[in-house]
Design a protein around this motif. Structure first.
Motif, PDB file in Angstrom:
ATOM      1  N   CYS A 105      37.565  22.111  51.504  1.00 35.74           N
ATOM      2  CA  CYS A 105      36.810  21.141  50.705  1.00 35.74           C
ATOM      3  C   CYS A 105      37.138  21.161  49.212  1.00 35.74           C
ATOM      4  O   CYS A 105      36.636  20.347  48.454  1.00 35.74           O
ATOM      5  CB  CYS A 105      35.308  21.329  50.905  1.00 35.74           C
ATOM      6  SG  CYS A 105      34.625  22.838  50.164  1.00 35.74           S
ATOM      7  N   GLY A 106      37.961  22.109  48.777  1.00 34.01           N
ATOM      8  CA  GLY A 106      38.357  22.168  47.376  1.00 34.01           C
ATOM      9  C   GLY A 106      37.342  22.807  46.454  1.00 34.01           C
ATOM     10  O   GLY A 106      37.497  22.771  45.238  1.00 34.01           O
ATOM     11  N   SER A 107      36.312  23.430  46.996  1.00 33.58           N
ATOM     12  CA  SER A 107      35.297  24.062  46.155  1.00 33.58           C
ATOM     13  C   SER A 107      35.841  25.327  45.497  1.00 33.58           C
ATOM     14  O   SER A 107      36.592  26.093  46.103  1.00 33.58           O
ATOM     15  CB  SER A 107      34.063  24.423  46.985  1.00 33.58           C
ATOM     16  OG  SER A 107      33.350  23.258  47.332  1.00 33.58           O
ATOM     17  N   HIS A 108      35.422  25.549  44.248  1.00 35.50           N
ATOM     18  CA  HIS A 108      35.815  26.733  43.487  1.00 35.50           C
ATOM     19  C   HIS A 108      35.116  27.958  44.063  1.00 35.50           C
ATOM     20  O   HIS A 108      33.905  27.951  44.274  1.00 35.50           O
ATOM     21  CB  HIS A 108      35.411  26.550  42.016  1.00 35.50           C
ATOM     22  CG  HIS A 108      35.622  27.764  41.182  1.00 35.50           C
ATOM     23  ND1 HIS A 108      36.873  28.152  40.748  1.00 35.50           N
ATOM     24  CD2 HIS A 108      34.745  28.677  40.706  1.00 35.50           C
ATOM     25  CE1 HIS A 108      36.746  29.257  40.025  1.00 35.50           C
ATOM     26  NE2 HIS A 108      35.462  29.590  39.980  1.00 35.50           N
ATOM     27  N   LEU A 109      35.895  29.019  44.296  1.00 37.74           N
ATOM     28  CA  LEU A 109      35.351  30.256  44.835  1.00 37.74           C
ATOM     29  C   LEU A 109      35.378  31.377  43.799  1.00 37.74           C
ATOM     30  O   LEU A 109      34.449  32.163  43.708  1.00 37.74           O
ATOM     31  CB  LEU A 109      36.140  30.691  46.073  1.00 37.74           C
ATOM     32  CG  LEU A 109      36.239  29.661  47.200  1.00 37.74           C
ATOM     33  CD1 LEU A 109      37.200  30.131  48.277  1.00 37.74           C
ATOM     34  CD2 LEU A 109      34.865  29.365  47.773  1.00 37.74           C
ATOM     35  N   GLY A 110      36.445  31.454  43.042  1.00 40.01           N
ATOM     36  CA  GLY A 110      36.618  32.524  42.067  1.00 40.01           C
ATOM     37  C   GLY A 110      38.073  32.604  41.650  1.00 40.01           C
ATOM     38  O   GLY A 110      38.759  31.581  41.553  1.00 40.01           O
ATOM     39  N   HIS A 111      38.571  33.834  41.452  1.00 40.52           N
ATOM     40  CA  HIS A 111      39.959  34.057  41.044  1.00 40.52           C
ATOM     41  C   HIS A 111      40.530  35.243  41.812  1.00 40.52           C
ATOM     42  O   HIS A 111      39.782  36.091  42.301  1.00 40.52           O
ATOM     43  CB  HIS A 111      40.042  34.320  39.536  1.00 40.52           C
ATOM     44  CG  HIS A 111      39.732  33.123  38.720  1.00 40.52           C
ATOM     45  ND1 HIS A 111      38.436  32.782  38.360  1.00 40.52           N
ATOM     46  CD2 HIS A 111      40.530  32.151  38.207  1.00 40.52           C
ATOM     47  CE1 HIS A 111      38.467  31.660  37.659  1.00 40.52           C
ATOM     48  NE2 HIS A 111      39.717  31.253  37.548  1.00 40.52           N
ATOM     49  N   VAL A 112      41.854  35.293  41.903  1.00 39.82           N
ATOM     50  CA  VAL A 112      42.523  36.430  42.525  1.00 39.82           C
ATOM     51  C   VAL A 112      43.392  37.104  41.470  1.00 39.82           C
ATOM     52  O   VAL A 112      44.017  36.439  40.646  1.00 39.82           O
ATOM     53  CB  VAL A 112      43.350  36.017  43.767  1.00 39.82           C
ATOM     54  CG1 VAL A 112      44.469  35.053  43.434  1.00 39.82           C
ATOM     55  CG2 VAL A 112      43.892  37.232  44.497  1.00 39.82           C
ATOM     56  N   PHE A 113      43.375  38.446  41.502  1.00 41.60           N
ATOM     57  CA  PHE A 113      44.133  39.239  40.550  1.00 41.60           C
ATOM     58  C   PHE A 113      45.018  40.206  41.320  1.00 41.60           C
ATOM     59  O   PHE A 113      44.660  40.661  42.404  1.00 41.60           O
ATOM     60  CB  PHE A 113      43.175  40.017  39.638  1.00 41.60           C
ATOM     61  CG  PHE A 113      42.232  39.119  38.890  1.00 41.60           C
ATOM     62  CD1 PHE A 113      42.599  38.526  37.700  1.00 41.60           C
ATOM     63  CD2 PHE A 113      40.972  38.847  39.411  1.00 41.60           C
ATOM     64  CE1 PHE A 113      41.723  37.675  37.018  1.00 41.60           C
ATOM     65  CE2 PHE A 113      40.087  38.010  38.741  1.00 41.60           C
ATOM     66  CZ  PHE A 113      40.462  37.422  37.546  1.00 41.60           C
ATOM     67  N   GLU A 114      46.177  40.532  40.752  1.00 35.27           N
ATOM     68  CA  GLU A 114      47.121  41.438  41.398  1.00 35.27           C
ATOM     69  C   GLU A 114      47.488  42.575  40.456  1.00 35.27           C
ATOM     70  O   GLU A 114      47.379  42.443  39.238  1.00 35.27           O
ATOM     71  CB  GLU A 114      48.398  40.689  41.780  1.00 35.27           C
ATOM     72  CG  GLU A 114      48.195  39.641  42.848  1.00 35.27           C
ATOM     73  CD  GLU A 114      49.507  39.006  43.286  1.00 35.27           C
ATOM     74  OE1 GLU A 114      50.330  39.747  43.845  1.00 35.27           O
ATOM     75  OE2 GLU A 114      49.686  37.809  43.056  1.00 35.27           O
ATOM     76  N   GLY A 115      47.951  43.667  41.047  1.00 34.98           N
ATOM     77  CA  GLY A 115      48.496  44.761  40.259  1.00 34.98           C
ATOM     78  C   GLY A 115      47.488  45.556  39.464  1.00 34.98           C
ATOM     79  O   GLY A 115      47.830  46.149  38.447  1.00 34.98           O
TER      80      GLY A 115
END
Length: 136
Positions: free
Chosen positions: A100-110
């Motif tokens: 649905c394109g709803s914002h969930l959050g963010h993903v970070f690496e490392g």
């Protein structure tokens, strides 16, 4: 991007609370350490609060102590959409529901967390709905 679940803005406003709408549809963020799932250890499935699509499972949730629920992998790689986010004077990767394109959050690496993927999906509790599974 075209989403399988596409509703007019007015319908989203009717179906979601004002705070859900602000986070899910306007890419807002709930305050750290206030979400209902930040410290939850319940076994189950986390779905999109807006459309019900399965996003994460409790076996990939881990304690990152960042103030939001953290997962190291989505339930299915096609369950989420990753988008470059250059807001707030930084470069991040936004996580959206692929249905649905709803914002969930963010993903970070490392960041050095001892997880299999070295990723931290930092997700707003208000973007999720947990369905507990029963052990049987």
């Amino acid at each position: 991007m075209a989403y399988d679940i596409d509703k007019p803005d007015e319908q989203w406003r009717e179906e979601l609370t004002p705070e859900e709408y602000r986070v899910l549809r306007e890419a807002g963020t709930e305050r750290a350490f206030t979400g209902e799932y930040t410290d939850t250890k319940t076994t189950g499935v986390y779905s999109c609060r807006a459309c019900g699509a399965e996003l994460f499972r409790s076996d990939t949730k881990f304690e990152s102590h960042c103030g939001w629920p953290s997962f190291y992998d989505p339930a299915d790689s096609s369950a989420v959409e990753l988008i470059s986010d250059r807001s707030m004077g930084m470069v991040r990767t936004e996580v959206r529901c692929a249905a649905c394109g709803s914002h969930l959050g963010h993903v970070f690496e490392g960041e050095g967390y001892p997880t299999p993927t070295d990723q931290r999906y930092c997700i707003n509790s208000i973007s999720l709905r947990l369905t507990p599974t029963t052990e049987g």
